[in-house]
Design an enzyme around this catalytic site. Structure first.
Site, PDB file in Angstrom:
ATOM      1  CG  ASP A  27     -14.939   8.733  -2.327  1.00  0.00           C
ATOM      2  OD1 ASP A  27     -15.112   9.304  -3.425  1.00  0.00           O
ATOM      3  OD2 ASP A  27     -15.711   7.865  -1.876  1.00  0.00           O
ATOM      4  CE  LYS A  87       6.889  -3.864 -10.258  1.00  0.00           C
ATOM      5  NZ  LYS A  87       7.790  -4.498 -11.137  1.00  0.00           N
ATOM      6  CE  LYS A 114       3.235  -0.309 -12.419  1.00  0.00           C
ATOM      7  NZ  LYS A 114       3.376  -0.227 -13.858  1.00  0.00           N
ATOM      8  CG  HIS A 136       7.101   1.665 -13.522  1.00  0.00           C
ATOM      9  ND1 HIS A 136       7.530   0.947 -12.435  1.00  0.00           N
ATOM     10  CD2 HIS A 136       6.740   0.751 -14.453  1.00  0.00           C
ATOM     11  CE1 HIS A 136       7.451  -0.347 -12.684  1.00  0.00           C
ATOM     12  NE2 HIS A 136       6.969  -0.502 -13.892  1.00  0.00           N
ATOM     13  CG  HIS A 166       4.813  -7.235 -12.586  1.00  0.00           C
ATOM     14  ND1 HIS A 166       4.161  -6.104 -12.118  1.00  0.00           N
ATOM     15  CD2 HIS A 166       5.562  -6.822 -13.642  1.00  0.00           C
ATOM     16  CE1 HIS A 166       4.495  -5.064 -12.853  1.00  0.00           C
ATOM     17  NE2 HIS A 166       5.340  -5.450 -13.780  1.00  0.00           N
ATOM     18  CG  ASP A 224      14.972  -6.753  10.980  1.00  0.00           C
ATOM     19  OD1 ASP A 224      15.639  -7.654  10.438  1.00  0.00           O
ATOM     20  OD2 ASP A 224      15.468  -5.684  11.344  1.00  0.00           O
TER      21      ASP A 224
END
Length: 304
Positions: free
Chosen positions: A65, A243, A60, A58, A241, A248
């Site tokens: 480079d 996350k 991403k 999962h 979608h 603080d």
């Protein structure tokens, strides 16, 4: 994307693409041949059928480079081509980062690449990255770390990282979460922080959710959280979608971890953690803008 990758490969750029079969239906027959024809290396992670169908990748990760990386909730398909102006354009948050932390993102990619191909990435893919190096002079002064997670029968880094971020909050804890189904331990931590006077806010999808069963489970948490003082919003225009976590005024998380049993127990996951005032201000502005497109959940509404 195919055109851009093909152009780079034609100019001699090494192109490696690794995808998980879950959610990548047409890849093997339609996309992979075009990538390979252009000179890219393309592979499936744990091709189906497999004994461990739920232990998927999962993460991403985009690395350029060995010096620039992108991570977050993004996927490469049409839902990510807009700005959440309608139901077809999903809302997500990603981060582009430079500096030594890029090697940590590439290391996470390298682990999955080695499993899939049996090949190590060459040493030349890992340049020495430090402040003052050409191309990195505009890097910020903050600290950054990429926390990767993999299946573990005891406790995963994904779950432990989430718990630590919540526990770290002293004044503010603002969460955007695509699949908000916290387990008992996380529920208790969220309620504990709210009862301690922390400004705990959660932004989650509303009725426009690609996993409708999650919406039902998500709403079953509302009464207890509201009673403890947690404030809840549901995003209205499209699927939310992202996350992210804002703790603080200087601690930020952007990544792929969902608050569900899959992310916390089985999936290959990864999140970038930043200790950086500027990043915190940016995420604060993004979160407040999202709330203008969301509906706050009231206690009486949650009870229905």
């Amino acid at each position: 994307m195919l055109e851009a990758l093909s152009q780079r490969a034609a100019k001699g750029v090494t192109c490696r693409v690794l995808v998980d079969p879950m959610g990548s239906g047409p890849f093997e027959k339609e996309v992979k041949p075009k990538l390979e024809a252009a000179g890219c290396e393309a592979h499936m992670f744990r091709p189906l059928p497999a004994d461990e169908n739920l232990a998927r990748n999962h993460r991403k990760i985009v690395v350029v480079d060995g010096k620039v990386a992108i991570t977050g909730g993004l996927a490469i398909q049409d839902e990510w081509l807009g700005e959440a102006r309608n139901e077809q354009e999903w809302r997500d948050t990603n981060v582009r980062v430079q500096g030594p932390v890029v090697a940590q993102l590439q290391q996470a990619f390298a682990e999955n690449w080695q499993e899939s191909t049996g090949e190590l990435l060459p040493l030349t893919d890992f340049p020495t990255l430090s402040q003052g190096q050409p191309g990195l002079d505009d890097a910020g002064e903050g600290w950054a770390g990429f926390v990767s997670s993999t299946a573990n029968p005891e406790v995963t880094r994904a779950e432990r990282l989430t718990q630590l971020m919540v526990k770290a909050a002293k004044h503010r804890l603002w969460i955007s979460q695509a699949y908000f189904t916290p387990n008992d331990a996380l529920m208790q931590l969220l309620m504990e922080r709210a009862k301690a006077g922390v400004d705990v806010r959660v932004l989650a999808p509303g009725d426009k959710n690609d996993q409708r069963a999650i919406t039902v489970l998500q709403r079953q948490t509302y009464d207890a959280l509201l009673a403890a003082g947690v404030r809840l919003w549901e995003f209205q225009p499209s699927m939310m979608h992202a996350k992210t976590m804002l703790v603080d005024d200087r601690l930020v998380l952007v990544g792929s971890i969902n608050y569900d049993a899959l992310s916390f127990n089985l999936l290959e996951e990864g999140s970038l953690v930043l200790e950086d005032v500027d990043a915190a201000r940016q995420l604060e502005a993004i979160f407040l803008e999202d709330l203008t497109k969301a509906r706050e959940v009231q206690a009486e509404r949650a009870a229905r």
